[in-house]
Design a protein around this motif. Structure first.
Motif, short mmCIF file in Angstrom:
data_model
loop_
_atom_site.label_atom_id
_atom_site.label_comp_id
_atom_site.label_asym_id
_atom_site.label_seq_id
_atom_site.Cartn_x
_atom_site.Cartn_y
_atom_site.Cartn_z
N ALA A 58 -38.86 -6.95 76.21
CA ALA A 58 -38.38 -8.32 76.40
C ALA A 58 -38.98 -8.80 77.72
O ALA A 58 -38.72 -8.22 78.77
CB ALA A 58 -36.85 -8.36 76.45
N ARG A 59 -39.78 -9.83 77.67
CA ARG A 59 -40.57 -10.21 78.83
C ARG A 59 -39.81 -11.06 79.84
O ARG A 59 -40.09 -11.03 81.03
CB ARG A 59 -41.83 -10.97 78.39
N ASP A 60 -38.87 -11.88 79.38
CA ASP A 60 -38.15 -12.78 80.29
C ASP A 60 -36.97 -12.08 80.94
O ASP A 60 -36.28 -11.28 80.30
CB ASP A 60 -37.65 -14.02 79.55
N VAL A 61 -36.74 -12.42 82.20
CA VAL A 61 -35.60 -11.87 82.94
C VAL A 61 -34.71 -13.02 83.40
O VAL A 61 -35.19 -13.98 84.02
CB VAL A 61 -36.06 -11.06 84.17
N VAL A 62 -33.43 -12.95 83.10
CA VAL A 62 -32.47 -13.96 83.53
C VAL A 62 -31.95 -13.56 84.91
O VAL A 62 -31.44 -12.46 85.09
CB VAL A 62 -31.29 -14.07 82.54
N THR A 63 -32.08 -14.46 85.87
CA THR A 63 -31.59 -14.18 87.22
C THR A 63 -30.14 -14.64 87.35
O THR A 63 -29.63 -15.38 86.51
CB THR A 63 -32.44 -14.90 88.28
N MET A 64 -29.50 -14.22 88.43
CA MET A 64 -28.12 -14.63 88.67
C MET A 64 -28.03 -16.12 89.00
O MET A 64 -26.97 -16.72 88.90
CB MET A 64 -27.53 -13.80 89.83
N ARG A 74 -34.45 -21.68 77.35
CA ARG A 74 -35.81 -21.62 77.90
C ARG A 74 -36.35 -20.20 78.01
O ARG A 74 -37.57 -20.02 78.08
CB ARG A 74 -35.83 -22.29 79.28
N LYS A 75 -35.47 -19.22 78.07
CA LYS A 75 -35.91 -17.83 78.19
C LYS A 75 -35.56 -17.09 76.91
O LYS A 75 -34.73 -16.18 76.88
CB LYS A 75 -35.29 -17.18 79.42
N LYS A 76 -36.20 -17.52 75.83
CA LYS A 76 -35.90 -16.97 74.50
C LYS A 76 -36.12 -15.47 74.43
O LYS A 76 -35.43 -14.76 73.70
CB LYS A 76 -36.76 -17.66 73.44
N ASP A 77 -37.11 -14.98 75.19
CA ASP A 77 -37.46 -13.56 75.13
C ASP A 77 -36.82 -12.79 76.29
O ASP A 77 -37.36 -11.80 76.76
CB ASP A 77 -38.98 -13.40 75.18
N SER A 78 -35.65 -13.25 76.72
CA SER A 78 -34.94 -12.54 77.80
C SER A 78 -34.31 -11.26 77.26
O SER A 78 -34.04 -11.14 76.05
CB SER A 78 -33.85 -13.43 78.40
N SER A 79 -34.06 -10.32 78.14
CA SER A 79 -33.43 -9.07 77.73
C SER A 79 -32.03 -9.31 77.16
O SER A 79 -31.56 -8.57 76.30
CB SER A 79 -33.36 -8.09 78.91
N ILE A 80 -31.36 -10.38 77.63
CA ILE A 80 -30.03 -10.70 77.11
C ILE A 80 -30.13 -11.21 75.68
O ILE A 80 -29.44 -10.71 74.77
CB ILE A 80 -29.33 -11.75 78.01
N ASN A 81 -30.99 -12.19 75.44
CA ASN A 81 -31.13 -12.74 74.08
C ASN A 81 -31.62 -11.70 73.09
O ASN A 81 -31.13 -11.61 71.95
CB ASN A 81 -32.09 -13.93 74.09
N VAL A 82 -32.61 -10.91 73.49
CA VAL A 82 -33.14 -9.88 72.60
C VAL A 82 -32.06 -8.85 72.27
O VAL A 82 -31.93 -8.41 71.12
CB VAL A 82 -34.37 -9.19 73.24
N SER A 83 -31.25 -8.49 73.26
CA SER A 83 -30.15 -7.54 73.03
C SER A 83 -29.16 -8.07 72.00
O SER A 83 -28.73 -7.35 71.09
CB SER A 83 -29.42 -7.23 74.34
N MET A 84 -28.80 -9.35 72.12
CA MET A 84 -27.84 -9.95 71.19
C MET A 84 -28.42 -10.01 69.77
O MET A 84 -27.70 -9.75 68.79
CB MET A 84 -27.46 -11.36 71.65
N ASN A 85 -29.69 -10.31 69.67
CA ASN A 85 -30.32 -10.34 68.34
C ASN A 85 -30.36 -8.96 67.70
O ASN A 85 -30.17 -8.82 66.49
CB ASN A 85 -31.72 -10.94 68.44
#
Length: 327
Positions: A58-64, A74-85
């Motif tokens: 997952a290439r995108d990282v969501v910051t605090m 905007r961060k579709k490929d974030s580790s959070i979104n990928v985890s949920m999928n």
């Protein structure tokens, strides 16, 4: 399906401490994980410790600092979104994240959806007490609430509390400015009446701030604005008190010697109030087990958050919530 999906890029100490936490969970509890995040960073850590886990890139990282809805859209490929999928696709049984709480809530809401019948999911938190622990709902997901929201959260909080405590009867309290039934604003007054009707044998009435750590209650129900302030205040007070105690014993050679006599006992007692023991707690009402860990989580907390999530999955948290809401 039995693997725990871990957001490896979430938290102040990611990915190192998150990966090491997953490693500890495997060694101590036999729980396997899928690590989600930037593959090369995760692989480097695994190679250094001689471990091998399934990695989903997952290439995108969501910051605090990212706003939750921005992070989701905007961060579709974030580790959070990928985890949920991955959880939605049943590639694992739980998601664990120490990342941006708002982003985790938003992603879980839009990707996993709500359990049928749930109006507003709630964020739970575990607060250690003198006799065990207290479950708090809401811990910050909903800053505003109506009285019927509080009843819904009490239903879900009761299910979670029963699973983790093993108790048959949960003592429920409504956070208020006094113990008397007539205290509070219009919302808490109405909520008191509704909770009394909904939980005739479990609702113990109003609870005050002084009741958090006594063990008098098993479940505290409040809105997310008040609940989050209470939670952060308790965390700050615990840290302050520990620093005061350490300062006293470091004053001179005599107090240092005293520490040799009582230090072990102090550490044992204060370990009861260590958030790392529980690791994290679930978002209740989402159609999937999602554990939110503290942003400052290190390997021990991540390990225990993974353990918490796996236990809740194995004990049928989602099915039990469905049954409670349907009733």
């Amino acid at each position: 399906m039995n693997k725990v999906i871990v957001d490896a890029m979430g938290g102040d100490y990611a990915p190192l401490e998150v990966v090491l936490g997953a490693s500890l969970a495997r060694k101590e509890f036999g729980i396997d994980s899928i690590l989600v995040g930037r593959r090369e960073e995760i692989r480097k850590i695994l190679d250094e410790v001689g471990e091998d886990f399934e990695i989903v890139d997952a290439r995108d990282v969501v910051t605090m600092e990212d706003k939750p809805i921005y992070a989701f859209r905007r961060k579709k490929d974030s580790s959070i979104n990928v985890s949920m999928n991955l959880l939605k696709e049943k590639k694992g049984c739980v998601v664990v994240s120490a990342g941006n709480t708002g982003a985790v809530l938003t992603s879980s809401y839009f990707i996993l959806g709500k359990i049928e019948g749930v109006v507003r999911p709630t964020q739970s938190a575990i607060i250690p007490t003198l006799s065990g622990f207290l479950v708090l709902v809401d811990a910050g997901a909903n800053v505003d609430a109506k009285s019927d929201n509080l009843v819904e959260w009490a239903k879900m909080g009761k299910v979670f509390s029963k699973i983790v405590s093993g108790k048959e009867r949960i003592k429920i309290g409504l956070l208020n400015i006094g113990e008397e039934e007539e205290k509070g604003n219009e919302i808490t007054k109405e909520a008191y009446r509704l909770l009394k009707d909904a939980f005739p044998s479990e609702f113990e009435g109003n609870m005050e701030g002084k009741d958090f750590l006594t063990g008098k209650f098993d479940l505290c129900v409040t809105d997310g604005f008040t609940g989050n302030i209470a939670l952060k205040s308790l965390e700050g007070e615990a840290s302050l008190f520990l620093n005061i105690i350490r300062g006293i014993f470091k004053k001179n050679i005599i107090t240092n010697l005293s520490w040799l006599l009582v230090g072990k006992e102090f550490k044992r007692e204060f370990s009861k109030f260590d958030y790392e023991v529980y690791g994290g707690s679930p978002i209740l009402g989402i159609d999937g087990v999602v554990i939110v860990a503290h942003g400052r989580s290190k390997r021990r907390a991540i390990k225990n958050a993974i353990k918490m999530g796996k236990e809740l999955s194995d004990k049928g948290l989602i099915e039990k919530l469905r049954n409670e809401i349907s009733h």
